[in-house]
Design a protein around this motif. Structure first.
Motif, PDB file in Angstrom:
ATOM      1  N   ALA A   1     -24.143   0.937 -32.192  1.00 13.49           N
ATOM      2  CA  ALA A   1     -23.616   0.387 -30.563  1.00 13.49           C
ATOM      3  C   ALA A   1     -24.497   1.261 -29.681  1.00 13.49           C
ATOM      4  CB  ALA A   1     -22.542   0.614 -30.578  1.00 13.49           C
ATOM      5  N   ASP A   2     -25.819   1.632 -30.028  1.00 14.38           N
ATOM      6  CA  ASP A   2     -26.597   2.806 -29.320  1.00 14.38           C
ATOM      7  C   ASP A   2     -27.672   1.699 -28.994  1.00 14.38           C
ATOM      8  OD1 ASP A   2     -24.987   4.580 -28.673  1.00 14.38           O
ATOM      9  OD2 ASP A   2     -25.418   6.019 -29.458  1.00 14.38           O
ATOM     10  N   VAL A   3     -28.056   1.157 -30.021  1.00 10.95           N
ATOM     11  CA  VAL A   3     -28.887  -0.147 -30.041  1.00 10.95           C
ATOM     12  C   VAL A   3     -29.350  -1.283 -29.705  1.00 10.95           C
ATOM     13  CG1 VAL A   3     -29.822  -2.136 -31.921  1.00 10.95           C
ATOM     14  CG2 VAL A   3     -29.262  -0.037 -32.728  1.00 10.95           C
ATOM     15  N   PRO A   4     -30.254  -0.856 -28.445  1.00 13.21           N
ATOM     16  CA  PRO A   4     -30.535  -2.114 -27.008  1.00 13.21           C
ATOM     17  C   PRO A   4     -30.374  -3.773 -27.453  1.00 13.21           C
ATOM     18  CG  PRO A   4     -31.765  -0.384 -26.756  1.00 13.21           C
ATOM     19  CD  PRO A   4     -31.248   0.105 -28.094  1.00 13.21           C
ATOM     20  N   ALA A   5     -29.646  -4.381 -26.706  1.00 18.55           N
ATOM     21  CA  ALA A   5     -29.917  -5.902 -27.046  1.00 18.55           C
ATOM     22  C   ALA A   5     -31.622  -5.939 -26.731  1.00 18.55           C
ATOM     23  CB  ALA A   5     -29.581  -6.628 -26.558  1.00 18.55           C
ATOM     24  N   ARG A   6     -32.090  -5.414 -26.075  1.00 16.30           N
ATOM     25  CA  ARG A   6     -33.166  -5.951 -25.676  1.00 16.30           C
ATOM     26  C   ARG A   6     -33.987  -5.718 -27.495  1.00 16.30           C
ATOM     27  NH1 ARG A   6     -37.597  -2.179 -25.500  1.00 16.30           N
ATOM     28  NH2 ARG A   6     -39.572  -3.628 -23.949  1.00 16.30           N
ATOM     29  N   ASN A   7     -34.251  -4.925 -28.103  1.00 17.42           N
ATOM     30  CA  ASN A   7     -34.552  -4.729 -29.145  1.00 17.42           C
ATOM     31  C   ASN A   7     -34.720  -5.541 -30.012  1.00 17.42           C
ATOM     32  OD1 ASN A   7     -34.427  -1.654 -28.040  1.00 17.42           O
ATOM     33  ND2 ASN A   7     -36.419  -1.897 -29.111  1.00 17.42           N
ATOM     34  N   CYS A   8     -33.415  -6.150 -29.927  1.00 18.46           N
ATOM     35  CA  CYS A   8     -32.341  -7.125 -31.590  1.00 18.46           C
ATOM     36  C   CYS A   8     -32.807  -8.875 -31.246  1.00 18.46           C
ATOM     37  CB  CYS A   8     -31.434  -7.016 -31.558  1.00 18.46           C
ATOM     38  SG  CYS A   8     -29.939  -5.939 -31.176  1.00 18.46           S
ATOM     39  N   ASN A   9     -34.207  -8.741 -30.710  1.00 14.43           N
ATOM     40  CA  ASN A   9     -35.074 -10.259 -30.309  1.00 14.43           C
ATOM     41  C   ASN A   9     -36.219 -10.329 -29.924  1.00 14.43           C
ATOM     42  OD1 ASN A   9     -35.556 -12.990 -30.967  1.00 14.43           O
ATOM     43  ND2 ASN A   9     -33.126 -13.566 -30.727  1.00 14.43           N
ATOM     44  N   ASP A  10     -37.384 -11.451 -29.894  1.00 12.30           N
ATOM     45  CA  ASP A  10     -38.432 -11.705 -28.896  1.00 12.30           C
ATOM     46  C   ASP A  10     -37.550 -12.714 -28.048  1.00 12.30           C
ATOM     47  OD1 ASP A  10     -38.990 -13.671 -30.242  1.00 12.30           O
ATOM     48  OD2 ASP A  10     -40.468 -13.382 -31.080  1.00 12.30           O
ATOM     49  N   TRP A  11     -38.139 -13.556 -27.305  1.00  9.58           N
ATOM     50  CA  TRP A  11     -38.400 -14.499 -26.582  1.00  9.58           C
ATOM     51  C   TRP A  11     -38.243 -16.143 -27.560  1.00  9.58           C
ATOM     52  CZ3 TRP A  11     -41.734 -13.520 -21.204  1.00  9.58           C
ATOM     53  CH2 TRP A  11     -40.946 -12.795 -20.677  1.00  9.58           C
ATOM     54  N   SER A  12     -37.894 -15.896 -28.345  1.00 11.34           N
ATOM     55  CA  SER A  12     -37.905 -17.254 -29.277  1.00 11.34           C
ATOM     56  C   SER A  12     -36.781 -17.257 -29.672  1.00 11.34           C
ATOM     57  CB  SER A  12     -39.040 -17.121 -30.473  1.00 11.34           C
ATOM     58  OG  SER A  12     -38.238 -15.959 -31.057  1.00 11.34           O
ATOM     59  N   ALA A  13     -36.403 -18.626 -30.038  1.00 11.73           N
ATOM     60  CA  ALA A  13     -34.902 -19.281 -29.720  1.00 11.73           C
ATOM     61  C   ALA A  13     -34.244 -18.776 -30.722  1.00 11.73           C
ATOM     62  CB  ALA A  13     -34.765 -20.304 -29.180  1.00 11.73           C
ATOM     63  N   GLN A  14     -34.433 -17.759 -31.128  1.00  6.56           N
ATOM     64  CA  GLN A  14     -33.451 -17.324 -32.406  1.00  6.56           C
ATOM     65  C   GLN A  14     -32.053 -16.381 -32.049  1.00  6.56           C
ATOM     66  OE1 GLN A  14     -36.625 -16.292 -36.121  1.00  6.56           O
ATOM     67  NE2 GLN A  14     -37.583 -15.622 -34.647  1.00  6.56           N
ATOM     68  N   LEU A  15     -31.556 -15.923 -33.136  1.00  4.91           N
ATOM     69  CA  LEU A  15     -29.985 -15.138 -33.578  1.00  4.91           C
ATOM     70  C   LEU A  15     -30.788 -13.623 -33.032  1.00  4.91           C
ATOM     71  CD1 LEU A  15     -27.408 -17.438 -35.699  1.00  4.91           C
ATOM     72  CD2 LEU A  15     -27.521 -17.395 -32.445  1.00  4.91           C
ATOM     73  N   PRO A  16     -30.124 -13.205 -32.665  1.00  3.00           N
ATOM     74  CA  PRO A  16     -30.441 -11.687 -32.802  1.00  3.00           C
ATOM     75  C   PRO A  16     -30.461 -10.531 -34.136  1.00  3.00           C
ATOM     76  CG  PRO A  16     -28.887 -11.614 -30.910  1.00  3.00           C
ATOM     77  CD  PRO A  16     -29.050 -13.049 -31.335  1.00  3.00           C
ATOM     78  N   ARG A  17     -30.755 -10.233 -34.227  1.00  2.00           N
ATOM     79  CA  ARG A  17     -30.996  -9.314 -35.423  1.00  2.00           C
ATOM     80  C   ARG A  17     -31.026  -7.703 -35.068  1.00  2.00           C
ATOM     81  NH1 ARG A  17     -34.614 -13.029 -38.631  1.00  2.00           N
ATOM     82  NH2 ARG A  17     -32.945 -15.037 -38.454  1.00  2.00           N
ATOM     83  N   ARG A  18     -29.916  -7.169 -35.332  1.00  2.00           N
ATOM     84  CA  ARG A  18     -29.569  -5.636 -35.046  1.00  2.00           C
ATOM     85  C   ARG A  18     -30.264  -5.341 -35.970  1.00  2.00           C
ATOM     86  NH1 ARG A  18     -26.484  -2.713 -31.719  1.00  2.00           N
ATOM     87  NH2 ARG A  18     -25.670  -5.001 -30.597  1.00  2.00           N
ATOM     88  N   PRO A  19     -31.118  -4.209 -35.849  1.00  2.00           N
ATOM     89  CA  PRO A  19     -31.692  -2.867 -36.709  1.00  2.00           C
ATOM     90  C   PRO A  19     -30.312  -1.753 -37.239  1.00  2.00           C
ATOM     91  CG  PRO A  19     -32.459  -2.760 -34.181  1.00  2.00           C
ATOM     92  CD  PRO A  19     -31.934  -4.202 -34.258  1.00  2.00           C
ATOM     93  N   LEU A  20     -31.392  -1.328 -38.530  1.00  2.00           N
ATOM     94  CA  LEU A  20     -30.536  -0.233 -38.551  1.00  2.00           C
ATOM     95  C   LEU A  20     -30.107   0.664 -37.393  1.00  2.00           C
ATOM     96  CD1 LEU A  20     -28.614   1.292 -40.741  1.00  2.00           C
ATOM     97  CD2 LEU A  20     -31.013   2.122 -41.646  1.00  2.00           C
ATOM     98  N   ALA A  21     -31.490   0.937 -37.027  1.00  2.00           N
ATOM     99  CA  ALA A  21     -32.123   2.148 -35.845  1.00  2.00           C
ATOM    100  C   ALA A  21     -33.322   1.478 -35.134  1.00  2.00           C
ATOM    101  CB  ALA A  21     -32.393   3.542 -36.256  1.00  2.00           C
ATOM    102  N   VAL A  22     -33.255   1.903 -33.744  1.00  2.00           N
ATOM    103  CA  VAL A  22     -34.548   2.514 -32.944  1.00  2.00           C
ATOM    104  C   VAL A  22     -35.193   3.136 -32.669  1.00  2.00           C
ATOM    105  CG1 VAL A  22     -35.518   1.708 -30.518  1.00  2.00           C
ATOM    106  CG2 VAL A  22     -33.258  -0.087 -31.667  1.00  2.00           C
ATOM    107  N   VAL A  23     -36.310   3.642 -33.159  1.00  2.00           N
ATOM    108  CA  VAL A  23     -36.943   5.196 -32.858  1.00  2.00           C
ATOM    109  C   VAL A  23     -38.152   4.869 -31.963  1.00  2.00           C
ATOM    110  CG1 VAL A  23     -38.394   6.711 -33.524  1.00  2.00           C
ATOM    111  CG2 VAL A  23     -36.772   5.245 -35.410  1.00  2.00           C
ATOM    112  N   ARG A  24     -38.198   5.485 -30.822  1.00  2.00           N
ATOM    113  CA  ARG A  24     -39.156   5.312 -29.699  1.00  2.00           C
ATOM    114  C   ARG A  24     -39.878   6.605 -29.358  1.00  2.00           C
ATOM    115  NH1 ARG A  24     -34.254   3.498 -24.758  1.00  2.00           N
ATOM    116  NH2 ARG A  24     -33.997   5.800 -25.380  1.00  2.00           N
TER     117      ARG A  24
END
Lengths: 470, 470
Positions: free
Chosen positions: B30-53
Motif C-alpha cells: 500500500a506504500d507504493v505511490p500512485a505516481r509510480n504506477c503509470n506515465d502520462w499516456s492514457a493507460q490503466l495504472p499498474r502497481r509494481p511489487l515495489a518502488v526503490v528510490r
C-alpha cells in the motif's frame, strides 16, 4: 562441394568471388595495389591476401560471405588517409575497399540532405553541396583523398566542430553491412526519428569493427554569406579562456573556429616555416577567431565591435582583422602551417589529445617540461581547437629518423599526463592499432568491457577488422 | 542462505534491500505511490511489487542486484511524463525510481557543461543554466515534471530542435547502471573524444531497456540576446517549403523555430480554443518563424528585411511581426493551444509522425481523407515542426469517451500511410509499449533484428524493462 562448417580454401573462396563479382573486382598477389597496404600512419605496409572492390552493398555482402566461408579476416577501406592504422590490413586478410562505390545518389533540397555512396571523396561532397546552394561543413586536410565512409568510421573532426559538430552530428542515416553479411538499410532523412534504437551511432566512430558503412545520408547547412576572421594575441591562458567565453556569448552561433596557438608553435611557424605573421611575436598566446554569418554588413560591424570591446577590456594584447578573403586565407595559413612540420622539423610524432578547456595550459606546460626532462633533446609544440576540448601536440628529437624517435617514451609521458588530467588519448584520429595499448588511460575497465560486449555481439567470430580499437 | 542460481524469494530480496538502503528507500504494498504506477499516456495504472528510490548509482546497482537475485523484472522511472508507456511497470515488477537523485553537481563555465543527477527536473536545469549565464535549450511542456534522465531515455525533442538538435545532441557524457548492475561512468566533457566506441548513444533514446542512466553531462549554449518572431500566412505548401529554404539561408543559424499549422488546426485554435489570431483566417497555411540571435538591433533589422523580401517575392500572403516579448508569447500561444485540445475537442488520440519535408502535405491531405472515409465522423487536425521532419496530428470522433475512440482503426490508417510514405511512427515520443506493434512500419526486419542483438547482448536475462520498444 565443401562440407558445412568446414572452412573453404581461401583460393577457392576468392575464385568463386571473382566468378560472382567479376575478375576486376578481386585483386590478388602482385595485383594488390600499394594504396591498399597501408594508411597515412608511419607504419610498414602490409600486403593483404586480396583486395575486393565491390560496387554496392550486395557486393560487399558477397565479399563478406566469401571471407566467412574461408575463415578470412576482412577490413573495410576508404581513402586510406587514417592516422592510427584502423584500415591497415594484416597478411592473410582480405581488404574490402569501397573505392568504386563513389557518387552522390540524391540531394533533397527540402529536407536539406544528401545521400551518397560511402567511397565518395569528401571534396566531391563539399562541391556538390556548394553547387546545390548548401554547405557540407566537414573539412580536413585530406579532403581530396579521404572517403566519407572513412570520415564516419573515424568520426572525423576538423576545424569547424565548434560550429557544426563532429562527423557524427552531420549524419542522419546509414546503410551498413554487418559482420555476418546482413545489409541493414536505415537511410533516414529526418532530424527527429525516435522509432526504436538509434543504430547509426554504433557504426560511426567504431573504425570499421562493427560493420561496413556502404551509404550515408548527410545533413546539409545554409551556405555562409559572410566570413570574418581575426588573429589575436593574448598575454596568458586566463585571457584565452575569457576570450572563448566572450566569443560564445558575443558572436553567438556564428562562431566557426577558435584555434589556439602556444608561443612555441608560433615561433616554429613564423621563424622556421616562414609564414607571414599578422601580429607581432612575444605574446603569451595566439588565437584565430572566425565567424560564419549570413549578412556581410551586419556581421562585419558586429565582429569589429566585439573585437574592440575585447581590446578595451584588456582581454586582447593585439589583434589583426582580415579585410579580404585573401587575408582570411593568410590567417589560416598560420594555423595550417603545421602541415609543413615534416619539412622544417624533420621526423616527428603527432598527438591528438582531448582535455577540458580549463586544463589545457596546465597540460601543455607540464608536458613540455616532462618531455624535455625525460627525453634528451626532446622538443614539442602545442596548438589546437580548444573550444572543442582538442589539443594537438608534436614532439621530436632533432636529427633522429622516424623509427629512431623515442615514441614509446613520448607515449608514456604524454598519455600518463592525459590520464592524470582526465583527458582523452584521441580527440579526432581514433584508436586503430597505434593507440590501442593506451585505451585504458582514457576509458575505464567497465567501459572497455562494454565495448567488448558490443564487438562480441556484432562480430562473434571476430573476423571484421579484428584487433582494432579493443 | 540461498543456493547459487536459485532465485531468492522476492520478499527476502526486498527485505535485504531495505536493510541495505534504508526502509524509506523501498516502498511496497500500500506504500507504493500512485505516481509510480503509470506515465502520462492514457493507460490503466499498474502497481509494481515495489518502488526503490536510491540516492546514487551504487544504490541503483544494489537495487538491480536484488532484483536479479529474485528474478524480478525492473523498470527505471524518472518524472513519469512519457506518452508511450516506456516507464510504466507491470504487476510483479520493481520500479527503480530516480526521483531522489536530483541536483546539479557542477557547472564548468570554461567547458560550457553541466553535470547533473538523472532525476533532476528539466526546469531546474534550465534555471541553473540561466543563472550561470548560459542557455540549456531543451524545452517541453512537461518541463516542471519531467526528469533529465527520462528526457535522455526518450531522446526528447521539443520546439527548438531545428536550432539546437534533439536531447541526444545536448549530451556529452553519462553514468549508467547496466542490467547486470555494473556502473559504467563516462562523464565526458569534451566535444571531441574518439577514444573507442561512443557508448552514450546506446542509452539515449532506448527508453531504459539497455541501462539505467544515473548522471549526465550536458552541453550549455550562449544565452540568446534577441528573439524575433513572425506569424506568417501562406497560400499553399509549395510556398511553405520555399519559406523554409529561405529561412535557413536568410536567417542562418539564428533560425530557432519553424512551426507549421494546417488550416484545420488554425480553425480549431482560433474558433474553438479562442486564441487571438495575429493574422486573418482563410489562408492555406500558417507558419510561426522564430530566431535566436545575439544582437537585438542588427537581428531585428535583418529579420524585418528578410520578411519584407518574402512578401515582395510573393512567398507570404500576410505576416505579423512581434514587437515585444508579450507579442512573441502571444504568437507561441497559437502554437501551444494544442494543450487545450482536451478541453475543446474532448477525448482524442495524438500522433507524432516523422516524414521528409516534401511529403508532409501529401500525408496530411491523404490522412485526413482516409480517416474521414474509413471511420464514421472522424475528424483530424495537423501541425508540426516541419523543419525537423516532425508532424503532429490529433484525431477524434466527437462525443466518444477515450476508451471508445477507434484507436486501432486510426492507427492502421495513419501508420499504414507512414509506411507507404517512408516515414517514422515516432518523431519524439518513442515506442514504449503503445507503438510497439507498429515498429515494423518504420523499421526494417534487419534493423529490428539488430536492436534485438543489442538488447540480448546488454540484458541477456531480459529483466531490464522487458517487452518495451522491441
Amino acid at each position: 562441394m565443401h562440407a558445412m562448417n568446414q572452412p573453404r580454401r581461401a583460393e577457392d573462396a576468392l575464385e568463386d568471388l571473382k566468378a560472382g563479382l567479376g575478375a576486376h573486382t578481386v585483386l590478388t598477389g602482385a595485383d594488390v595495389p600499394a594504396r591498399n597496404c597501408n594508411d597515412w600512419s608511419a607504419q610498414l605496409p602490409r600486403r593483404p591476401l586480396a583486395v575486393v572492390r565491390p560496387v554496392d552493398a550486395t557486393g560487399v555482402s558477397q565479399a563478406v560471405a566469401a571471407c566467412r566461408a574461408a575463415g578470412l579476416p576482412f577490413v573495410p577501406q576508404g581513402g586510406m588517409t587514417g592516422l592510427c592504422g584502423g584500415a591497415t590490413p594484416e597478411a592473410g586478410w582480405v581488404a574490402i575497399s569501397l573505392e568504386r562505390m563513389s557518387g552522390i545518389e540524391e540531394i533533397d533540397t527540402a529536407s536539406a540532405t544528401m545521400t551518397v555512396k560511402a567511397g565518395t571523396p569528401l571534396e566531391v561532397i563539399q562541391n556538390a553541396a556548394d553547387a546545390a546552394g548548401f554547405l557540407f561543413p566537414l573539412d580536413l586536410g585530406s579532403r581530396g583523398s579521404c572517403a566519407i565512409g572513412g570520415n564516419l568510421s573515424t568520426n572525423a573532426g576538423g576545424n569547424r566542430v565548434i560550429r557544426y559538430g563532429m562527423t557524427r552530428d552531420l549524419v542522419l542515416g546509414l546503410e551498413v553491412v554487418l559482420a555476418d553479411g546482413t545489409v541493414v538499410t536505415n537511410l533516414n532523412k529526418l532530424l527527429k526519428n525516435n522509432a526504436g534504437y538509434d543504430l547509426k551511432h554504433l557504426f560511426i566512430g567504431s573504425e570499421g569493427t562493427l560493420g561496413i558503412i556502404t551509404r550515408v545520408v548527410l545533413r546539409l547547412f545554409p551556405k555562409p554569406r559572410s566570413t570574418m576572421a581575426a588573429l589575436c594575441a593574448l598575454s596568458d591562458y586566463d585571457a584565452v579562456v575569457t576570450l572563448l567565453g566572450e566569443a560564445r556569448n558575443g558572436l553567438g552561433s556564428n562562431l566557426s573556429a577558435f584555434e589556439v596557438m602556444w608561443p612555441d608553435y608560433w615561433q616554429v611557424v613564423t621563424e622556421r616555416v616562414g609564414v607571414r605573421a599578422p601580429v607581432g611575436s612575444g605574446h603569451g598566446f595566439y588565437v584565430l577567431v572566425e565567424t560564419h554569418g549570413s549578412d556581410e554588413v551586419a556581421d562585419s560591424a558586429r565582429f569589429q565591435a566585439w573585437l574592440e570591446g575585447m581590446m578595451e577590456h584588456g582581454v586582447l594584447a593585439d589583434a589583426a582583422v582580415a579585410q579580404s578573403h585573401a587575408q582570411t586565407q593568410a590567417f589560416w595559413a598560420v594555423r595550417d602551417a603545421c602541415a609543413e612540420f615534416g619539412q622544417v622539423l624533420g621526423p616527428h610524432v603527432s598527438y591528438d589529445i582531448g582535455l577540458v578547456v580549463a586544463r589545457m595550459d596546465a597540460f601543455a606546460t607540464r608536458c613540455k617540461a616532462a618531455l624535455s626532462a625525460g627525453i634528451p633533446d626532446c622538443e614539442s609544440v602545442y596548438y589546437g581547437h580548444i573550444g572543442d576540448g582538442n589539443l594537438h601536440l608534436v614532439a621530436w628529437v632533432p636529427e633522429l629518423a622516424i623509427e629512431q624517435q623515442p615514441k614509446a617514451a613520448m607515449d608514456a609521458i604524454i598519455y600518463g599526463l592525459v590520464r592524470e588530467l582526465g583527458g582523452s588519448i584521441s580527440a579526432e584520429h581514433g584508436i586503430g592499432t597505434l593507440k590501442k595499448p593506451w585505451l585504458g588511460h582514457a576509458r575505464s575497465e567497465p567501459e572497455i568491457a562494454l565495448m567488448r560486449t558490443l564487438k562480441t555481439a556484432l562480430d562473434p567470430d571476430n573476423l571484421l577488422n579484428p584487433g582494432k580499437v579493443i
